[in-house]
Design a protein around this motif. Sequence first.
Motif, PDB file in Angstrom:
ATOM      1  N   SER A 191       0.735  -1.111   0.042  1.00 53.04           N
ATOM      2  CA  SER A 191      -0.003   0.022   0.063  1.00 53.04           C
ATOM      3  C   SER A 191       0.912   1.179  -0.065  1.00 53.04           C
ATOM      4  CB  SER A 191      -0.907  -0.099   1.342  1.00 53.04           C
ATOM      5  OG  SER A 191      -1.703  -1.247   1.288  1.00 53.04           O
ATOM      6  N   ALA A 233      -6.036  -1.137 -14.040  1.00 52.14           N
ATOM      7  CA  ALA A 233      -6.022   0.297 -14.211  1.00 52.14           C
ATOM      8  C   ALA A 233      -6.465   1.136 -15.071  1.00 52.14           C
ATOM      9  CB  ALA A 233      -4.428   0.552 -13.721  1.00 52.14           C
ATOM     10  N   ALA A 275     -10.492   0.834 -14.791  1.00 54.57           N
ATOM     11  CA  ALA A 275     -10.854   1.646 -13.885  1.00 54.57           C
ATOM     12  C   ALA A 275     -10.966   2.934 -14.227  1.00 54.57           C
ATOM     13  CB  ALA A 275      -9.981   1.459 -12.596  1.00 54.57           C
ATOM     14  N   SER A 312      -2.176  -0.117  -8.134  1.00 55.33           N
ATOM     15  CA  SER A 312      -3.137   0.031  -9.305  1.00 55.33           C
ATOM     16  C   SER A 312      -4.134   1.170  -9.241  1.00 55.33           C
ATOM     17  CB  SER A 312      -4.017  -1.605  -9.486  1.00 55.33           C
ATOM     18  OG  SER A 312      -4.888  -1.592 -10.560  1.00 55.33           O
ATOM     19  N   GLU A 313      -4.632   1.325  -8.035  1.00 50.30           N
ATOM     20  CA  GLU A 313      -5.380   2.552  -7.916  1.00 50.30           C
ATOM     21  C   GLU A 313      -4.905   3.877  -8.206  1.00 50.30           C
ATOM     22  OE1 GLU A 313      -8.217   1.066  -4.427  1.00 50.30           O
ATOM     23  OE2 GLU A 313      -6.444   1.831  -3.711  1.00 50.30           O
ATOM     24  N   TYR A 315      -3.117   3.644  -0.679  1.00 48.49           N
ATOM     25  CA  TYR A 315      -3.861   3.205  -2.108  1.00 48.49           C
ATOM     26  C   TYR A 315      -2.913   2.107  -2.633  1.00 48.49           C
ATOM     27  CZ  TYR A 315      -5.987   7.836  -2.225  1.00 48.49           C
ATOM     28  OH  TYR A 315      -6.991   9.114  -2.020  1.00 48.49           O
ATOM     29  N   THR A 316      -3.480   1.134  -3.486  1.00 51.63           N
ATOM     30  CA  THR A 316      -2.619   0.243  -4.330  1.00 51.63           C
ATOM     31  C   THR A 316      -2.161   0.728  -5.329  1.00 51.63           C
ATOM     32  OG1 THR A 316      -4.469  -0.454  -5.662  1.00 51.63           O
ATOM     33  CG2 THR A 316      -4.374  -1.661  -3.569  1.00 51.63           C
TER      34      THR A 316
END
Length: 512
Positions: free
Chosen positions: A13, A68, A71, A24-25, A21-22
Amino acid sequence: MREVKRKIGSNESILMGGKAYTPSELSAMLLGYVKSYVNSYLGTDIHRAVISVPAYFNDTQRQETIAAGTAAGFSVERIINEPTAAALSYGLGHIDDESHILVYDLGGGTFDVTLLEMFAGVLEVKASSGDNQLGGKDFDQCLMDSLIQRFYDRYNIRLEKDPAALARVKEAAEQCKIALSSDDEYRVYLPFIAQKDGESLALDETVTCRDFENMIRPFIDRTHHPIDIVLSDSGVRPSEIDHILLVGGSTRIPLIHQDIESYLGKPPCSPVDPDFAVAQGAAIQAGILSGAISGDDSLMMTDVNPYTLGIRALHGFNDNYMSVIIPRNVTIPVTRQNRFFTSFDMQTETIIEVYQGDSPVATRNHFLGSFKLSHIPPGPAGDESIDVEFSYDLNGLLKVSAIISSTGASAGIDIDMTSMPHPEQREDVSGWKESREAGAYRTIIRRAEKALKRISSRKGFENLEQQLDQMIYELKKSLIHDDGQSDEYEDIIQDLLDLINDMQSTAVEDEK
């Protein structure tokens, strides 16, 4: 954001603004910003995308990149390797050329090297390798460490304990690195960086180009091994390379140009912009997919499987042998088959375990999946044969099947390589010497490291080199975590000794 790229595919994280956040986020946020900017600039909604990734990204990292993009509101049409994209940027203007192209891609966080062959409008990837933990970030860190140490030597104050001061040093290190690509020296001046006895202190240091080159030389040397792998796997000699393309902002460093020319005997060329070539290539791929680029103006591409694939099998008295079905850097799509035999009397079933990796020890590789093959006719060991087939397609789907030759009975498994967890990143094992048991095993580690150094530049020893390096790492990690007391520990010692002895025998035979 460059550091985030390295963390894609991990469970780590990242804390920003008090929220975790990850990777990917965070990547999705960046891609979302790009989408909104492009939509605003073009005045229309862009919903399809081609996204570039480092060639040596593993399958989980690629899958998370796709996630990603999704999203962010894109339909991800294709994931393209960054060196291949750069070659596309070059190749579109040289469609009629016949040449071998080595793409040396050193960016902020990752390093890739890819060998391609271009002929008659076809761009064929021959081999790829790389290091996902090598890039300009490491050069910045070298400068930061040096500046922090100089300040400590002068004032006995540790700047790394002050987040605000550390952020200023990081920014100054990046500016220094960029300046030293064109200047012989650079003055780093940061006023009011700390206080001592009520007096404000400044960091005021001059870094020369020679200082910087000495700092980063070990990292530049690390690029040689992936180059050797690519040349070995592709069967292309350095003298047969027609063009060396430099991609990524870090390749602006003069030392890199000098090192490549010295190592390969050929100077790199600059027909593409190192900062924009990958983006241009991704745009060209998007144009090909959409039909905007077609006919005589288009290029056809092929790609390779960058990972060795195989199963666990019995080899002599070793029941943990990695039997390779599809070697790394084979052009995909590909189907390969090997024949195996029953290993004990009256055997009626077997478990097929599928692995990804280059270690000869199956379980030291990355486990992908398994299935059972039943109804083998009972009989003496070796009487029944089993054909194991691997099929790897362009979409990352691996189909594994096993067929009993005498009856035709079969079983199999489909493995979506884009959903596989990636192998664990190496941890820092530099502290092994402080282990309670370090003294007892210092000699064997030194012996192994000397053996590794002896073969590091020899052709044909690439797999042995990788195996030995992994075993040294595992031994050091065991010393740190287990103090030499785990059940697995003695196995590592014995495997390491066996490998060193085998290497010495092979070296002697090779010299003869």
